[in-house]
Motif scaffolding. Structure first.
Motif, PDB file in Angstrom:
ATOM      1  N   GLN A 227      86.930   1.571  63.651  1.00 43.90           N
ATOM      2  CA  GLN A 227      87.913   2.126  64.585  1.00 43.90           C
ATOM      3  C   GLN A 227      87.186   2.993  65.597  1.00 43.90           C
ATOM      4  OE1 GLN A 227      91.304   3.757  62.384  1.00 43.90           O
ATOM      5  NE2 GLN A 227      91.449   1.894  61.189  1.00 43.90           N
ATOM      6  N   CYS A 228      86.702   4.157  65.141  1.00 45.71           N
ATOM      7  CA  CYS A 228      86.010   5.034  66.103  1.00 45.71           C
ATOM      8  C   CYS A 228      84.608   4.525  66.409  1.00 45.71           C
ATOM      9  CB  CYS A 228      85.972   6.477  65.611  1.00 45.71           C
ATOM     10  SG  CYS A 228      84.731   6.832  64.350  1.00 45.71           S
TER      11      CYS A 228
ATOM     12  N   GLY B  46      84.264  10.204  67.663  1.00 49.67           N
ATOM     13  CA  GLY B  46      83.969   9.587  66.364  1.00 49.67           C
ATOM     14  C   GLY B  46      84.899  10.053  65.264  1.00 49.67           C
TER      15      GLY B  46
ATOM     16  N   LEU C 165      80.896  -0.472  71.284  1.00 50.28           N
ATOM     17  CA  LEU C 165      80.805   0.288  70.046  1.00 50.28           C
ATOM     18  C   LEU C 165      80.052  -0.467  68.955  1.00 50.28           C
ATOM     19  CD1 LEU C 165      84.349   1.939  69.881  1.00 50.28           C
ATOM     20  CD2 LEU C 165      82.178   3.069  70.367  1.00 50.28           C
ATOM     21  N   VAL C 166      80.209  -1.768  68.918  1.00 52.68           N
ATOM     22  CA  VAL C 166      79.573  -2.528  67.839  1.00 52.68           C
ATOM     23  C   VAL C 166      78.101  -2.837  68.146  1.00 52.68           C
ATOM     24  CG1 VAL C 166      80.022  -4.952  68.458  1.00 52.68           C
ATOM     25  CG2 VAL C 166      80.233  -4.217  66.068  1.00 52.68           C
ATOM     26  N   THR C 167      77.680  -2.504  69.361  1.00 55.60           N
ATOM     27  CA  THR C 167      76.270  -2.730  69.699  1.00 55.60           C
ATOM     28  C   THR C 167      75.520  -1.421  69.945  1.00 55.60           C
ATOM     29  OG1 THR C 167      76.874  -2.984  72.034  1.00 55.60           O
ATOM     30  CG2 THR C 167      76.670  -5.006  70.727  1.00 55.60           C
ATOM     31  N   GLY C 168      76.147  -0.308  69.604  1.00 54.95           N
ATOM     32  CA  GLY C 168      75.456   0.968  69.762  1.00 54.95           C
ATOM     33  C   GLY C 168      75.398   1.464  71.189  1.00 54.95           C
ATOM     34  N   ARG C 169      76.239   0.878  72.058  1.00 50.57           N
ATOM     35  CA  ARG C 169      76.225   1.298  73.469  1.00 50.57           C
ATOM     36  C   ARG C 169      77.367   2.247  73.798  1.00 50.57           C
ATOM     37  NH1 ARG C 169      72.806  -2.990  72.039  1.00 50.57           N
ATOM     38  NH2 ARG C 169      71.420  -3.541  73.765  1.00 50.57           N
TER      39      ARG C 169
ATOM     40  N   GLY D 200      72.229   4.719  69.974  1.00 53.54           N
ATOM     41  CA  GLY D 200      73.120   3.994  69.063  1.00 53.54           C
ATOM     42  C   GLY D 200      72.959   4.432  67.618  1.00 53.54           C
TER      43      GLY D 200
ATOM     44  N   LEU E  25      83.648  -7.162  64.638  1.00 57.71           N
ATOM     45  CA  LEU E  25      84.640  -7.115  65.705  1.00 57.71           C
ATOM     46  C   LEU E  25      85.903  -7.871  65.274  1.00 57.71           C
ATOM     47  CD1 LEU E  25      84.375  -5.846  68.547  1.00 57.71           C
ATOM     48  CD2 LEU E  25      83.731  -8.099  69.402  1.00 57.71           C
TER      49      LEU E  25
ATOM     50  N   PHE F 295      79.052   8.805  72.805  1.00 60.61           N
ATOM     51  CA  PHE F 295      79.656   9.919  72.077  1.00 60.61           C
ATOM     52  C   PHE F 295      79.082  11.217  72.641  1.00 60.61           C
ATOM     53  CE2 PHE F 295      80.033   6.222  69.359  1.00 60.61           C
ATOM     54  CZ  PHE F 295      81.301   6.347  68.820  1.00 60.61           C
TER      55      PHE F 295
ATOM     56  N   ILE G 207      70.283  -0.372  65.967  1.00 60.02           N
ATOM     57  CA  ILE G 207      71.459  -1.134  66.391  1.00 60.02           C
ATOM     58  C   ILE G 207      71.214  -1.839  67.736  1.00 60.02           C
ATOM     59  CG2 ILE G 207      72.438   1.008  67.370  1.00 60.02           C
ATOM     60  CD1 ILE G 207      74.588  -1.757  65.957  1.00 60.02           C
TER      61      ILE G 207
ATOM     62  N   THR H  45      79.475   2.642  62.473  1.00 59.86           N
ATOM     63  CA  THR H  45      79.185   1.208  62.566  1.00 59.86           C
ATOM     64  C   THR H  45      77.686   0.867  62.592  1.00 59.86           C
ATOM     65  OG1 THR H  45      81.264   1.040  63.762  1.00 59.86           O
ATOM     66  CG2 THR H  45      79.821  -0.880  63.831  1.00 59.86           C
TER      67      THR H  45
ATOM     68  N   GLY I  45      89.593   6.163  68.279  1.00 59.46           N
ATOM     69  CA  GLY I  45      89.436   4.957  67.482  1.00 59.46           C
ATOM     70  C   GLY I  45      90.748   4.287  67.111  1.00 59.46           C
TER      71      GLY I  45
ATOM     72  N   PHE J 208      81.740   5.265  64.948  1.00 57.11           N
ATOM     73  CA  PHE J 208      80.605   6.165  64.734  1.00 57.11           C
ATOM     74  C   PHE J 208      79.758   5.720  63.543  1.00 57.11           C
ATOM     75  CE2 PHE J 208      78.413  10.156  63.745  1.00 57.11           C
ATOM     76  CZ  PHE J 208      77.992  10.523  65.009  1.00 57.11           C
TER      77      PHE J 208
ATOM     78  N   GLN K  71      77.732  -8.590  63.875  1.00 59.00           N
ATOM     79  CA  GLN K  71      78.494  -7.781  64.844  1.00 59.00           C
ATOM     80  C   GLN K  71      79.796  -8.483  65.218  1.00 59.00           C
ATOM     81  OE1 GLN K  71      75.254  -7.427  67.624  1.00 59.00           O
ATOM     82  NE2 GLN K  71      75.067  -5.210  67.288  1.00 59.00           N
TER      83      GLN K  71
ATOM     84  N   ARG L 274      85.078  -2.512  72.832  1.00 58.44           N
ATOM     85  CA  ARG L 274      84.782  -2.672  71.413  1.00 58.44           C
ATOM     86  C   ARG L 274      83.386  -3.257  71.230  1.00 58.44           C
ATOM     87  NH1 ARG L 274      87.512   0.186  68.394  1.00 58.44           N
ATOM     88  NH2 ARG L 274      87.685  -1.261  66.679  1.00 58.44           N
ATOM     89  N   GLU L 275      82.975  -4.096  72.175  1.00 60.81           N
ATOM     90  CA  GLU L 275      81.615  -4.633  72.094  1.00 60.81           C
ATOM     91  C   GLU L 275      80.577  -3.538  72.296  1.00 60.81           C
ATOM     92  OE1 GLU L 275      80.533  -8.158  74.100  1.00 60.81           O
ATOM     93  OE2 GLU L 275      82.151  -9.347  73.218  1.00 60.81           O
TER      94      GLU L 275
END
Lengths: 146, 704
Positions: free
Chosen positions: A93-94, B217, B12-16, A30, A87, B19, A70, A98, B471, A96, A83, B9-10
């Motif tokens: 968006q992508c 990304g 991506l926001v948690t680093g899971r 992450g 959201l 890429f 993260i 975050t 994205g 990367f 977080q 989306r979850e």
């Protein structure tokens, strides 16, 4: 060292950067590597509560530190307040940048002080986002101050 | 990347997220490229010094021939064996258990070069270094110039820039001896085109290459061409029989990822006494770098720039010459807004010059020139499908409180502050279809978009498309569509993109085609499935061949330049956007806001520069400056929805509009800010150095 609450000890190559150690050795992918020169902030993590560039530190320099990446901030189904705000505000968006923004923001929120949007923009200027135009990120962090 | 359920989306926001750099198959080796340190040189010899290294002579790659109507046919040599043509061009590669080891081995590779003198043509096929040249003349230009009340003549230069996705490129390749299939994970916008190009270069059938796209990304055009590294990794995987991996570092990304823009526009414009622009005579010259990259990048920047000049204005006559010149610099590829940026910059500056020369308000001069009746065919044959440009201008005037702004500006100026107001009116082409590519002589880009809908035994609806998300929120939009058009519940819809083995063939993600061709194919495929009542086992595909449509917008920026350091600061930004029907307002606004931020960066900060001896001086993010949070204001976005009559949903695409509009509004705002000092700025970016130079009356450096 302690990473996301778990103790880790062992030998690392002297030249290995902290971000490569986290990603390759601990498989904590992450943490993203964006420039390896400390300019983009994508690899930012928390080291002893402060936002640090994991690309500018060697793994050996983290000896004895308490690190939060993260992966230690929340998980799907159990998001941190920050977080969830990212959201909700579509602050990525992508995705990367975050993890780095979340670390920088966590340091800001950790101060317990409340900042204006303008101050937050300056304080978040160590991180590059190429997708969102920053506004939703600032809004998400601003909201979490309340 | 498959998006199953709604929790992506979850992740991506948690680093899971996953890429390209997160993909590390067992026994994978890391690859390091040895790149040319010289801008143009003959390769005399290569000494590898290790068994874990190779170069082009051992890989047996086929050069790719570049096709396109008015283009000189040149060859693009992946991993060249005879000649290098830009600093950063890959020549050899080494591999090891880690990137660290691979870099150690790369140090030991020695390449002997003989530098070629500056001025040596880059391609034997193009002795004058012109890779593309096209002229157009509608007739009537000379007459209009002769009768004009005013002829404005200006030259503008859009800088060489990088699309700069925050994630660089990367490739993981694995070859399976049994099936004979090479699987290529790559961070791309073009899964099917990459498959085709890689197969060509390997001299292998397309069916022997499978391209898979992980989370991407950001792309913004930089990931919308075929790359040498994709070909080289596929070849290496075939040779070694073990998985191989290359993850680009930022220096490589700035050196060898495609650059953008770098276009000079010279204009002569015939204007009537009422401020009406009757005719233009233009010369467009793009520096496209060392190669036209497959499938033919050299054409797009200069051709789109030339055809986009004065896009929203009702011209009577147009003449232009558009050329692409090769140089020993990184190849120029698509970059958010491609061609439009330089055109809108030049056009909108000229509109303000016309306004100033004739004493007409900038909004009024645009009102007088805007196309009013749709559909409208331009002298160059563009068919504007829809729009309401007068409404855009009116909304901009209201939303920005334009008259109030003018009063505030007068007050600020009386206090000695340098405050400028800039507006822009623009349109753009999106969603080129097969006919557009065939007309240009391009056969490798299908121009179509496709969607496949499968209903599983459990009754879940799977949507596969020919696009690849970076994205933009494709899956979210398809689910919205499925719900709105056919009443499906979002949680029963899975979206799978970026796998050539599963997804139908199509063009990929570029020229803002997602909300037009891709979306239309999704809707049509869903409708076909609905006819079968979404019975388990349903498997339908719809291929859509879109026609170009024209989203539009009007932007206003307020910029203050500090009178000491001459640093420009954008203090307010208002955008009126018309992308036709919006499928998801939040996602549309995300594209617009992010696009404007990129436009602000490209107008004020971002520039690739080379030294006189051909070295890139901006190969790190300490020198190449993307905009940061304090550089970008909160953007006020308003919408106009003039539906396209020629798309199923009335949508027109929105991925690039924000950036394009900023090239006009920011340009005019900065010039307006320093206008009282008599400064004119014609070269981007408007850095403090250039602003100061203009204020001092130094001639603009219009670069070659």
């Amino acid at each position: 060292m302690t990473v996301n609450g778990s103790r880790w000890s062992g030998d690392v190559p002297a030249r290995q950067t902290l971000c490569d150690f986290l990603r390759d050795e601990l498989e904590l992918t992450g943490t993203h590597v964006g420039c390896e020169q400390g300019a983009c902030g994508a690899c930012t993590i928390l080291g002893d509560g402060e936002a640090v560039r994991s690309c500018l530190m060697l793994a050996v320099q983290a000896d004895g530190m308490e690190l939060t990446t993260i992966e230690g901030m929340g998980e799907p189904g159990n998001l941190s307040t920050l977080q969830a705000a990212f959201l909700r505000h579509r602050a990525f968006q992508c995705g990367f940048c975050t993890p780095g923004f979340l670390a920088s923001a966590a340091e800001i929120l950790g101060s317990g002080r409340r900042y204006s949007r303008r101050e937050l923009r300056d304080m978040l200027s160590g991180n590059v986002c190429r997708c969102t135009g920053y506004e939703p990120i600032v809004e998400a962090v601003f909201e979490c101050q309340r | 990347m498959p998006e199953v359920g709604t929790d992506n989306r979850e992740l991506l926001v948690t680093g899971r997220g996953r890429f390209i750099a997160d993909i590390a198959p067992d026994d994978c080796v890391d690859v390091c490229f040895v790149r040319s340190p010289l801008p143009h040189a003959v390769i005399r010899s290569v000494r590898l010094s290790s068994s874990q290294a190779t170069w082009g002579a051992e890989l047996g790659l086929q050069p790719l021939s570049l096709e396109a109507g008015a283009m000189v046919t040149t060859l693009w040599h992946p991993m060249p064996t005879e000649r290098v043509r830009y600093v950063g061009e890959p020549v050899a590669m080494s591999w090891g258990a880690s990137r660290y080891e691979a870099e150690d081995l790369a140090e030991a590779i020695s390449v002997d070069y003989a530098a070629l003198p500056p001025g040596t043509p880059l391609h034997d096929e193009a002795p004058d270094d012109v890779l593309f040249s096209r002229s157009f003349d509608s007739g009537g230009v000379d007459e209009a110039m002769a009768q004009a009340h005013l002829v404005v003549e200006r030259t503008f230069k859009a800088a060489r820039q990088s699309a700069l996705p925050l994630e660089g490129r990367g490739v993981v390749a694995d070859h399976d001896e049994t099936s004979g299939v090479t699987t290529l994970w790559t961070s791309t916008q073009l899964p099917h085109l990459v498959r085709r190009g890689v197969a060509h270069a390997l001299g292998a059938p397309e069916s022997s290459v499978r391209v898979m796209v992980p989370h991407v990304g950001g792309g913004f055009g930089l990931k919308a061409t075929l790359y040498v590294e994709e070909i080289a990794l596929a070849a290496l995987a075939r040779r070694l029989g073990t998985p191989v991996r290359w993850i680009e570092d930022r220096t490589e990304n700035l050196l060898a990822g495609t650059h953008g823009h770098d276009t000079r526009v010279s204009l002569r414009v015939a204007v009537g006494v009422d401020g009406r622009v009757h005719a233009i005579d233009a010369d467009v010259l793009a520096d496209v770098g060392a190669y036209s990259v497959w499938p033919g990048t050299a054409v797009i920047e200069p051709a789109i720039a030339a055809f986009s000049l004065f896009g929203p204005y009702a011209l009577e006559a147009v003449r232009f010459r558009a050329r692409a010149a090769a140089s020993s610099r990184s190849p120029v590829g698509p970059c958010r807004g491609i061609g439009h940026n330089a055109a809108v910059f030049a056009t909108e500056r000229v509109m303000d010059v016309v306004a100033a020369e004739l004493g007409i308000d900038p909004l009024e001069v645009r009102r007088r020139n805007a196309v009013r009746d749709f559909p409208w065919t331009s002298p160059t044959g563009r068919e504007l499908d829809s729009g309401d440009y007068l409404a855009l201008i009116r909304r901009l005037e209201e939303a920005s409180n334009y008259q109030g702004l003018l009063r505030e500006q007068a007050q600020a100026r009386s206090e000695g502050r340098l405050v400028g107001i800039g507006v822009s009116l623009f349109n753009e082409i999106t969603a080129s279809g097969s006919a557009d590519y065939r007309r240009r002589g391009v056969t490798s880009v299908p121009g179509t978009d496709a969607a496949r809908v499968v209903v599983t035994a459990e009754g879940r609806v799977e949507i596969y498309t020919s696009a690849a998300d970076a994205g933009q929120g494709h899956a979210e939009t398809y689910r919205t569509l499925a719900e709105r058009e056919l009443g499906l519940r979002p949680e029963e819809v899975d979206v799978i993109e970026g796998d050539t083995a599963l997804c139908p063939e199509g063009s990929g993600t570029f020229i803002s085609r997602g909300a037009v061709g891709v979306m239309e194919s999704v809707v049509e495929a869903l409708r076909k499935a609905a006819k079968e009542d979404f019975e388990p086992g349903t498997d339908v595909t719809h291929v859509h061949d879109p026609s170009q449509v024209y989203p539009s917008g009007a932007h206003l920026a307020v910029v203050e330049v500090d009178p000491v350091g001459h640093v420009p600061h954008v203090v307010r930004y208002v955008a009126i956007e018309d992308c036709g029907r919006m499928l998801d307002r939040d996602l549309v606004e995300g594209q617009v806001r992010g696009g404007i931020a990129m436009g602000i960066g490209e107008m004020l900060l971002e520039e690739h520069t080379y030294s006189e001896d051909g070295q890139l001086l901006t190969s790190s993010l300490r020198h190449y400056l993307p905009p940061l949070a304090p550089d970008v204001p909160a953007v006020e976005i308003h919408h106009l929805e003039s539906l396209s009559p020629i798309t199923a949903l009335g949508s027109k695409g929105v991925g690039e509009a924000g950036t394009i509009g900023a090239f006009g509004a920011i340009a005019n705002a900065v010039v307006d800010a320093v206008g009282p000092l008599g400064a004119e700025l014609t070269e981007l970016p408007y850095s403090p150095e250039r602003i100061l130079g203009a204020v001092r009356g130094e001639p603009p450096r219009v670069a070659s």
